[in-house]
Design an enzyme around this catalytic site. Structure first.
Site, short mmCIF file in Angstrom:
data_model
loop_
_atom_site.label_atom_id
_atom_site.label_comp_id
_atom_site.label_asym_id
_atom_site.label_seq_id
_atom_site.Cartn_x
_atom_site.Cartn_y
_atom_site.Cartn_z
N GLY A 93 0.86 -1.20 0.00
CA GLY A 93 0.00 0.00 0.00
C GLY A 93 0.88 1.24 0.00
N SER A 152 1.63 3.64 -2.34
CA SER A 152 1.56 4.70 -3.34
C SER A 152 0.90 6.00 -2.88
CB SER A 152 0.83 4.17 -4.58
OG SER A 152 -0.42 3.62 -4.20
N PHE A 191 -0.49 7.06 4.19
CA PHE A 191 0.50 6.65 5.18
C PHE A 191 1.55 5.69 4.60
CE2 PHE A 191 -2.86 7.94 8.23
CZ PHE A 191 -2.10 8.81 8.99
N GLU A 249 -2.71 0.68 -8.74
CA GLU A 249 -2.94 1.99 -9.32
C GLU A 249 -3.16 1.91 -10.82
OE1 GLU A 249 -3.43 4.57 -7.53
OE2 GLU A 249 -2.62 3.94 -5.59
N ASP A 294 -2.97 -6.63 -7.33
CA ASP A 294 -3.81 -6.90 -6.17
C ASP A 294 -3.01 -7.59 -5.04
OD1 ASP A 294 -5.74 -7.46 -4.34
OD2 ASP A 294 -6.83 -8.89 -5.61
N ALA A 295 -2.69 -6.81 -4.03
CA ALA A 295 -1.88 -7.31 -2.92
C ALA A 295 -2.57 -8.45 -2.15
CB ALA A 295 -1.56 -6.17 -1.95
N ALA A 307 -5.67 0.19 2.16
CA ALA A 307 -7.04 0.64 2.41
C ALA A 307 -7.81 0.35 1.15
CB ALA A 307 -7.09 2.12 2.74
N TYR A 309 -17.22 4.92 13.45
CA TYR A 309 -15.86 4.42 13.23
C TYR A 309 -15.53 3.27 14.20
CZ TYR A 309 -11.30 3.92 11.38
OH TYR A 309 -10.21 3.36 10.77
N LEU A 337 -6.58 11.92 9.09
CA LEU A 337 -6.05 12.78 8.03
C LEU A 337 -6.87 12.63 6.77
CD1 LEU A 337 -2.24 12.27 8.45
CD2 LEU A 337 -3.44 14.43 8.53
#
Ligand code: NAI
Length: 398
Positions: free
Chosen positions: A47, A49, A52, A74, A110-111, A139, A234, A272
Site C-alpha cells: 500500500g 503509493s 501513510f 494503481e 492486487d496485494a 485501504a 468508526y 487525516l
C-alpha cells in the site's frame, strides 16, 4: 495535455503528474530536514503509493537510506488518460530515490492475491535477499480472498442501531444531518474480511515461509481510534470491528515472528485527509474541526510528519518501543489530547453551514483533498501542457 480536476463525490477521476511529483518532493525534503535515523535498511511497503504507506516509503528511503519495494494497485497513465495519483506519486518517488542511488522497485497489482505475494517474494529474493521492515498500509473497499475465491465488500456503518449526526459536504460546505442504518452480521463479517488482519497475516506467513524476513524483522500496520463523536460510525462500527481484528492479529503475528526474533506492531495514527478517509461519513466534519484546532495549537501533522515521528520517536530509538495498555504504538497522541478533544467537542455543537467557515478548517480540508490528486499544489503551473504519460522507473512486469 492540460489536466483539470474531475471530482465525483469523494473521488477525483484525474490526477496531475507534476502536482503529485511536487507533493512527493515536499515529503522527501521534510524527511531530509529531520536528519537521518538509524532505521530500517530493506523495506517492503504494502500500500505504498498514497497516504501513510507512501509516507512510510519516503521516510524509510530518505530518512534511513533504505532500499524499498512498494506494492500498490494503481491506474497506469496512458495517452490522453492521466494515471491515478498513486501512479504518479510512485513514478516521482522512484525517480528521486534512484537518482540518489537508492534501490526502489515496485509491483502494481492486487496485494490480496497469492500471485502478487509470490511476485514480491521473488523480487526480494533476487534483489534484496531479506527485508527488515514490512509496512502494511492497505485501504480498500473490497478483497478477494485467495483461498476461498470469495470477494468481500466492506461497509462503513454503525452496529446495533441507526446513527444520526452531522456531516459536511466538503465541496459545498453544507452541514446536514445524516442517518446511517446499522450493519447486519454479514456486512460486519465482510468488512472484517477486507480491512481486518487476515491478509496482513497471510503476507507475513508467506514472507516467513520463503525465508525473506531478516533476523529482528519488524512489521507494522496502521489503525485508528478517534473520539467519542465518531465512535458509532468508526471505532464501534464495521470498520472498528476490522481494526479490532487487525490489532488482535498483531499479537498472533508477533508470536509467529519470535522465530526470527522479530516484532509486530499496530500504530494508531491521526485522522487525516486521504482517499480512504474522505469516504467515511461524519469524518470530514470532524477532520475540519480537528485541523482548525490542531493548527491553532501548532500541533497539526500530515502523513509525512506522522510517519517520521513513528520512525524517529517510536520504532527506531534504540530503546523499548513505547506502547499503550493494549500494546499499540500511539502517534494519535496529539489528536487525542484532552484540550484538543474538548475544543473539538464544543465546536461540533456549534457547527452549521453558516458557522463552519469560521470555526472549522474547511479550506484546509479541501486543499488537502485536491492535493491528494496533485491539484492546488503551490509552484505548479496548471495552465501549462503536461505530459500525462509518465513511466514508473522501478515497475516490475508480471
Ligand atoms: P490510502 O487510500 O491513501 O492508501 C491505500 C493504499 O493501498 C494505496 O497505496 C493503494 O494503492 C493500496 N491498495 C488498495 N487496494 C489495494 C490492493 N488490492 N492491492 C494493492 N494495493 C492496494 O489510505 P490511507 O488513509 O493511507 O490508509 C492506510 C492505512 O492507514 C489503513 O489501514 C487506514 O485504515 C489507516 N489509517 C488511516 C487514517 C486516516 O485518517 N486516513 C488514520 C489512521 C489509520
Amino acid at each position: 495535455m492540460i489536466i483539470t480536476p474531475k471530482i465525483r463525490g469523494f473521488i477525483c477521476l484525474t490526477s496531475h503528474p507534476q502536482g503529485c511529483e511536487q507533493n512527493v518532493l515536499n515529503q522527501i525534503n521534510y524527511t531530509k530536514s529531520q536528519g537521518t535515523v538509524d532505521g530500517p535498511k530493506k523495506v517492503l511497503v504494502i500500500g505504498a503509493s498514497t497516504g501513510f504507506g507512501l509516507a512510510s516509503r519516503i521516510t524509510s528511503a530518505f530518512g534511513s537510506n533504505a532500499s524499498t519495494i512498494g506494492v500498490y494497485f494503481e491506474k497506469p497513465a496512458a495517452p490522453g488518460k492521466p494515471g491515478s495519483a498513486g501512479w504518479y506519486n510512485t513514478a516521482a518517488f522512484e525517480k528521486f530515490a534512484q537518482s540518489e542511488g537508492l534501490y526502489a522497485k515496485s509491483i502494481n497489482g492486487d496485494a490480496f492475491s497469492n500471485e502478487i505475494k509470490q511476485q514480491t517474494i521473488d523480487l526480494i529474493k533476487a534483489d534484496l535477499g531479506q527485508i527488515d521492515l514490512v509496512v502494511y498500509s492497505l485501504a480498500s473497499p473490497r478483497r478477494t480472498n485467495p483461498v476461498t475465491g470469495i470477494t468481500h465488500q466492506s461497509t462503513l456503518k454503525p452496529i446495533g442501531g441507526t446513527f444520526t449526526n452531522k456531516t459536511v459536504d466538503f465541496h459545498t460546505g453544507t452541514v446536514s444531518e445524516i442517518s446511517i442504518d446499522p450493519a447486519n452480521e454479514e456486512e460486519i463479517a465482510n468488512t472484517v474480511a477486507v480491512m481486518g488482519g487476515d491478509d496482513w497475516e497471510m503476507w507475513i506467513d508467506a514472507l516467513k515461509a520463503a525465508d525473506v524476513l531478516a533476523p529482528g524483522a519488524t512489521t507494522v500496520a496502521y489503525s485508528y481510534i478517534g473520539p467519542k463523536l465518531t465512535e458509532p460510525v468508526y471505532r464501534n462500527g464495521t470498520i472498528g470491528r476490522a481494526k479490532d481484528h487487525l490489532e488482535a492479529k498483531a499479537f498472533d503475528i508477533d508470536a509467529k515472528l519470535k522465530e526470527v526474533d522479530g516484532r509486530a506492531y499496530v500504530s494508531v495514527n491521526k485522522a487525516l485527509v486521504t482517499q480512504a478517509s474522505s469516504a467515511i461519513p461524519v469524518i470530514p466534519l470532524y477532520i475540519s474541526l480537528l485541523y482548525k484546532t490542531m493548527k491553532e495549537k501548532g500541533i497539526h501533522e500530515g502523513c509525512i510528519e506522522q510517519i517520521n515521528r513513528l520512525f524517529r520517536d517510536r520504532l527506531y530509538t534504540n530503546g523499548e518501543v513505547p506502547v499503550d495498555e493494549k500494546g499499540r504504538i500511539r502517534i494519535d497522541d496529539w489528536e487525542m489530547r484532552e484540550d484538543v478533544q474538548s475544543t473539538v467537542a464544543t465546536l461540533w455543537e456549534e457547527a452549521t453551514t453558516e458557522t463552519l467557515p469560521a470555526i472549522g478548517d474547511l479550506e484546509g480540508y479541501k486543499t488537502d483533498f485536491y492535493n491528494l490528486f496533485g491539484f492546488e499544489v503551490p509552484g505548479v503551473d496548471y495552465e501549462a501542457e503536461v505530459n500525462e504519460v509518465v513511466e514508473v522507473p522501478g515497475l516490475q512486469q508480471a
